[in-house]
Design a protein around this motif. Structure first.
Motif, short mmCIF file in Angstrom:
data_model
loop_
_atom_site.label_atom_id
_atom_site.label_comp_id
_atom_site.label_asym_id
_atom_site.label_seq_id
_atom_site.Cartn_x
_atom_site.Cartn_y
_atom_site.Cartn_z
N TYR A 192 -7.12 42.66 -61.64
CA TYR A 192 -7.43 41.52 -62.49
C TYR A 192 -7.98 40.41 -61.58
CZ TYR A 192 -4.05 43.77 -65.65
OH TYR A 192 -3.36 44.64 -66.44
N ALA A 193 -8.54 39.39 -62.19
CA ALA A 193 -8.93 38.19 -61.47
C ALA A 193 -8.31 36.99 -62.17
CB ALA A 193 -10.44 38.04 -61.41
N LEU A 194 -7.85 36.01 -61.38
CA LEU A 194 -7.42 34.75 -61.97
C LEU A 194 -8.67 33.96 -62.36
CD1 LEU A 194 -4.57 33.71 -59.50
CD2 LEU A 194 -4.42 35.06 -61.59
N PRO A 195 -8.68 33.29 -63.50
CA PRO A 195 -9.92 32.67 -63.99
C PRO A 195 -10.37 31.50 -63.13
CG PRO A 195 -8.07 32.01 -65.35
CD PRO A 195 -7.54 33.06 -64.41
N GLN A 196 -11.64 31.53 -62.73
CA GLN A 196 -12.22 30.37 -62.06
C GLN A 196 -12.36 29.21 -63.04
OE1 GLN A 196 -15.69 31.13 -59.69
NE2 GLN A 196 -15.02 33.17 -59.14
N ALA A 197 -12.48 29.52 -64.30
CA ALA A 197 -12.52 28.57 -65.41
C ALA A 197 -12.45 29.41 -66.68
CB ALA A 197 -13.79 27.74 -65.39
N PRO A 198 -12.04 28.81 -67.80
CA PRO A 198 -12.00 29.58 -69.06
C PRO A 198 -13.37 29.70 -69.72
CG PRO A 198 -10.45 27.72 -69.07
CD PRO A 198 -11.42 27.50 -67.96
N CYS A 219 -7.26 26.47 -63.24
CA CYS A 219 -8.40 27.25 -62.74
C CYS A 219 -8.12 27.64 -61.29
CB CYS A 219 -9.68 26.43 -62.81
SG CYS A 219 -10.07 25.82 -64.46
N PHE A 220 -8.66 28.79 -60.88
CA PHE A 220 -8.34 29.35 -59.57
C PHE A 220 -9.62 29.76 -58.86
CE2 PHE A 220 -5.08 30.15 -62.70
CZ PHE A 220 -3.92 29.71 -62.09
N ARG A 221 -9.85 29.19 -57.69
CA ARG A 221 -11.04 29.53 -56.92
C ARG A 221 -10.67 29.63 -55.44
NH1 ARG A 221 -15.56 25.53 -59.79
NH2 ARG A 221 -15.18 26.28 -61.92
N ASP A 222 -11.10 30.70 -54.84
CA ASP A 222 -10.84 30.92 -53.41
C ASP A 222 -11.95 30.24 -52.62
OD1 ASP A 222 -10.05 31.76 -50.95
OD2 ASP A 222 -10.40 33.90 -51.29
N ASP A 228 -11.95 15.89 -52.29
CA ASP A 228 -11.87 15.84 -53.75
C ASP A 228 -11.74 17.22 -54.36
OD1 ASP A 228 -14.40 16.82 -53.25
OD2 ASP A 228 -15.44 15.48 -54.64
N ARG A 229 -11.33 18.21 -53.56
CA ARG A 229 -11.17 19.57 -54.09
C ARG A 229 -9.98 20.24 -53.41
NH1 ARG A 229 -16.29 23.21 -53.46
NH2 ARG A 229 -15.52 23.50 -51.33
N SER A 230 -9.05 20.67 -54.21
CA SER A 230 -7.86 21.34 -53.70
C SER A 230 -8.13 22.84 -53.58
CB SER A 230 -6.68 21.10 -54.63
OG SER A 230 -5.53 21.74 -54.16
N PRO A 231 -7.72 23.46 -52.48
CA PRO A 231 -7.93 24.90 -52.37
C PRO A 231 -6.99 25.66 -53.30
CG PRO A 231 -6.61 24.14 -50.54
CD PRO A 231 -7.01 22.92 -51.31
N GLY A 232 -7.49 26.75 -53.84
CA GLY A 232 -6.62 27.61 -54.64
C GLY A 232 -6.67 27.31 -56.11
N GLU A 233 -6.10 26.20 -56.54
CA GLU A 233 -5.99 25.95 -57.97
C GLU A 233 -6.22 24.48 -58.30
OE1 GLU A 233 -1.62 25.84 -59.36
OE2 GLU A 233 -1.60 27.13 -57.58
N PHE A 234 -6.67 24.24 -59.51
CA PHE A 234 -6.87 22.88 -59.99
C PHE A 234 -6.81 22.92 -61.51
CE2 PHE A 234 -10.96 24.94 -59.58
CZ PHE A 234 -11.64 24.61 -60.75
N VAL A 558 -2.27 13.37 -55.50
CA VAL A 558 -1.97 13.30 -56.94
C VAL A 558 -1.59 14.68 -57.48
CG1 VAL A 558 -3.47 11.30 -57.29
CG2 VAL A 558 -4.42 13.60 -57.59
N ILE A 559 -1.26 15.61 -56.59
CA ILE A 559 -0.84 16.96 -56.97
C ILE A 559 0.59 17.15 -56.50
CG2 ILE A 559 -1.27 19.43 -56.63
CD1 ILE A 559 -4.22 18.73 -56.21
N THR A 560 1.44 17.71 -57.36
CA THR A 560 2.85 17.81 -57.00
C THR A 560 3.06 18.67 -55.75
OG1 THR A 560 3.01 19.57 -58.66
CG2 THR A 560 3.84 17.39 -59.27
N PHE A 561 2.53 19.88 -55.75
CA PHE A 561 2.76 20.79 -54.63
C PHE A 561 1.43 21.38 -54.15
CE2 PHE A 561 6.70 20.87 -57.15
CZ PHE A 561 7.61 20.42 -56.18
N PRO A 562 0.64 20.59 -53.44
CA PRO A 562 -0.66 21.08 -52.97
C PRO A 562 -0.52 22.01 -51.78
CG PRO A 562 -0.29 18.89 -52.13
CD PRO A 562 0.89 19.21 -53.02
N MET A 563 -1.57 22.78 -51.55
CA MET A 563 -1.64 23.62 -50.37
C MET A 563 -2.30 22.86 -49.22
SD MET A 563 -2.64 27.41 -51.72
CE MET A 563 -1.56 28.32 -52.84
N THR A 564 -2.23 23.44 -48.04
CA THR A 564 -2.93 22.87 -46.89
C THR A 564 -4.41 23.17 -47.02
OG1 THR A 564 -2.82 24.88 -45.54
CG2 THR A 564 -0.92 23.40 -45.46
#
Length: 600
Positions: A192-198, A219-222, A228-234, A558-564
């Motif tokens: 499967y793939a996690l959606p980059q957007a719906p 949304c999930f993008r590798d 202004d862009r968080s890796p992984g999810e937004f 402004v994200i609760t649990f962001p990644m590095t």
């Protein structure tokens, strides 16, 4: 009396003096004044001061507390003396004189302090994010985020939109960023793939007969991180509408965004204004010329001008030769820089070189007299003609960006931002919105030596099938648009291409066969063959909206649990290796691709 609290730590006022109360929270600060010990007790709502005497019944427990320990205090509300009232706290007129204290959880020595707003390294903050979130500024940002999402949802409902949820596990798409893949246990070897957007699902909802959809969508993008862009999810405010034109989409979403920004414009007393409705519309080509960017910051008054014609056959041979060869020269003012030293201009040139450009030309000006190598070669009369074209005053300098149109625009745009920042020209008290419209449908890919889509391949070309069959592909515009605020792109959107014959032709121009489209976009193209309405939408980024409202320079605030930046969750230890048992269940074998170690 409740076992933990009768009031929260922001609730008590002078009206409560004399009452016996109970509060629970974290020890924010502790101050020992010899015969008295003071504790600032903090919970989600605020801070209340606790006081106990050395011989008081709660002293031993309170005296043993470490900072950030969790404690329950019972006591009597007393009024503070007038000279020690704290006007900065809602509870600053009272304190609780403790009669008992119960430790709920004793804190160990902290890896980082919670009180105060001193900055700490990213890895420490993210590894102990639960502590970081206790800090006042970050806690307030997350609460702002919640309120913004509630406001967005309420405003979308009021605009006649209905909230739907779309799948998280879906199929991989060959377009866009890299997917996050999820192996299937029951279908060995498949993912499967996690959606980059719906994107496809929301369009299929329109085909299914629903009219106005929205969702606060994960949304999930590798892809790599940016400020202004968080890796992984937004998250984005995803929406779609049927039987609409581009103007209808703008009319539906503008009141939502304008309303939310007006609602929170005075966040923490900032008192910012919001650009009036309707938002300004700027064609893509005009934006690239005047601002050097398709996401212009309209708070910056500097405008870029094409001055190529001024250098044709001029005394400045380098620019003249470039223009004759098909390159362009763009100029931007440096307002009121007559008193700036030559170093200011040289530093700008060095900055441009550090950004990978050959350099940034310039001319100084004082009392209408131009200086510098370009002015010396081009002559005072030639420089005055350029100054008149730019609308310069007698003490405004000029920066020049020359080269291929795309590169000259890019450097001029970056320089416009930097000059605006260096000279303090950007008005921090405004939110300036605009739409960028009329994006080109196609572009020429220099690396692949082919025509490709420039923006969104599922957009409707202006002129529809006739344009695709009769016009030069590079001249075709699309019904594509971006919403921009203060130089930040909040979202891209489009009126969708809902006709199979137009989709096949558009993909053919970009080098795809009919079979490619049928295989790679089967769900959408098949649905369109059974009656699809004209539809369009967009998806403003929630994280970016909150970042702007909170006036934060980085989206992780402004994200609760962001990644590095390397897409790692230091707190939870993700990503991590799967166990052999998990891999066997998924029919997966890993391969070590690291280079072999040299023999001893």
């Amino acid at each position: 009396m409740h076992i933990y609290r009768t009031h929260n730590c922001a609730e008590l006022r002078p009206d409560h003096v004399g009452q016996e109360v109970r509060v629970s929270g974290w020890v924010h600060k502790k101050r020992d004044h010899g015969d008295l010990v003071f504790v600032d007790l903090r919970d989600h709502y605020g801070i209340t001061q606790i006081v106990t005497e050395v011989d008081g019944p709660a002293f031993k427990v309170i005296e043993s507390l470490r900072t950030e320990s969790v404690v329950t205090i019972t006591g009597t509300v007393t009024a503070r003396a007038p000279d020690v009232v704290n006007p900065n706290l809602p509870t600053g007129g009272i304190e609780i004189r403790a009669t008992s204290a119960t430790i709920q959880s004793q804190a160990q020595e902290l890896p980082m302090p919670v009180a105060g707003e001193a900055d700490y390294p990213e890895d420490i903050r993210l590894r102990y994010r639960f502590l970081d979130l206790r800090r006042e500024r970050l806690h307030a940002n997350i609460m702002l985020r919640s309120r913004v999402i509630t406001s967005l949802r309420n405003r979308m409902n009021a605009q006649g939109f209905t909230e739907f949820q779309t799948p998280i596990l879906t199929a991989s798409s060959p377009e866009g960023a890299r997917d996050y893949l999820v192996p299937s246990r029951v279908h060995p070897g498949k993912f499967y793939a996690l959606p980059q957007a719906p994107q496809m699902f929301k369009q299929l909802l329109m085909v299914a007969g629903f009219d106005r959809y929205f969702q606060i969508a994960p949304c999930f993008r590798d892809e790599d991180a940016r400020a202004d862009r968080s890796p992984g999810e937004f998250y984005q405010l995803d929406f779609e509408m049927s039987f609409v034109t581009q103007d209808d989409v703008f009319a539906a979403i503008e009141p939502v965004l304008h309303g939310v920004f007006e609602e929170f414009a005075d966040w923490q007393g900032k008192g910012r204004s919001v650009s009036a409705l309707p938002f300004r519309r700027i064609p893509y080509q005009q934006s690239m010329l005047k601002y050097g960017s398709d996401k212009p910051d309209l708070r910056n008054p500097i405008l870029i001008t094409d001055v190529s014609d001024h250098f044709k056959g001029s005394g400045f041979g380098r620019f003249a030769a470039m223009v004759e060869g098909g390159d362009v020269v763009r100029a931007l003012p440096a307002p009121n820089t007559a008193e700036k030293s030559r170093k200011f201009f040289d530093d700008m040139n060095s900055w441009a070189q550090s950004e990978g450009f050959p350099g940034l030309g310039y001319a100084t000006q004082k009392d209408g007299v131009f200086g510098g190598p370009i002015a010396n070669n081009h002559g005072q009369e030639g420089m005055k003609a350029i100054a008149e074209a730019l609308g310069l005053g007698p003490n405004d300098g000029i920066f020049f960006s020359a080269g291929k149109a795309s590169q000259a625009a890019k450097l001029a745009g970056l320089a416009r931002t930097r000059v605006g920042e260096q000279l303090g020209l950007i008005d921090q008290s405004r939110f300036e919105f605009c739409w960028i419209v009329d994006f080109p449908m196609f572009e020429y890919d220099e690396d692949a030596k082919k025509i490709d889509f420039s923006h969104n391949p599922f957009s409707m070309p202006q002129g529809e099938l006739e344009a695709l069959e009769t016009k030069d592909p590079l001249d075709i515009l699309a019904y594509q648009y971006d919403i921009v605020c203060n130089g930040v792109e909040l979202s891209s959107g489009a009126i969708r291409n809902h006709k199979p014959e137009i989709m096949y032709k558009a993909f053919e121009i970009a080098g795809y066969t009919r079979e490619d489209v049928d295989r790679d976009f089967a769900g959408m193209i098949n649905a369109f063959k059974f009656g699809a309405p004209p539809h369009g939408g967009s998806a403003p980024g929630v994280d970016r909206i909150v970042m702007l409202l909170a006036d934060e320079p980085n989206i992780r605030e402004v994200i609760t649990f962001p990644m590095t930046q390397k897409a790692e969750d230091l707190m939870m230890g993700a990503p991590n290796y799967a166990s052999p048992k998990q891999l066997r269940e998924l029919n997966i074998r890993t391969v070590d691709l690291s280079p072999p170690k040299p023999a001893a």
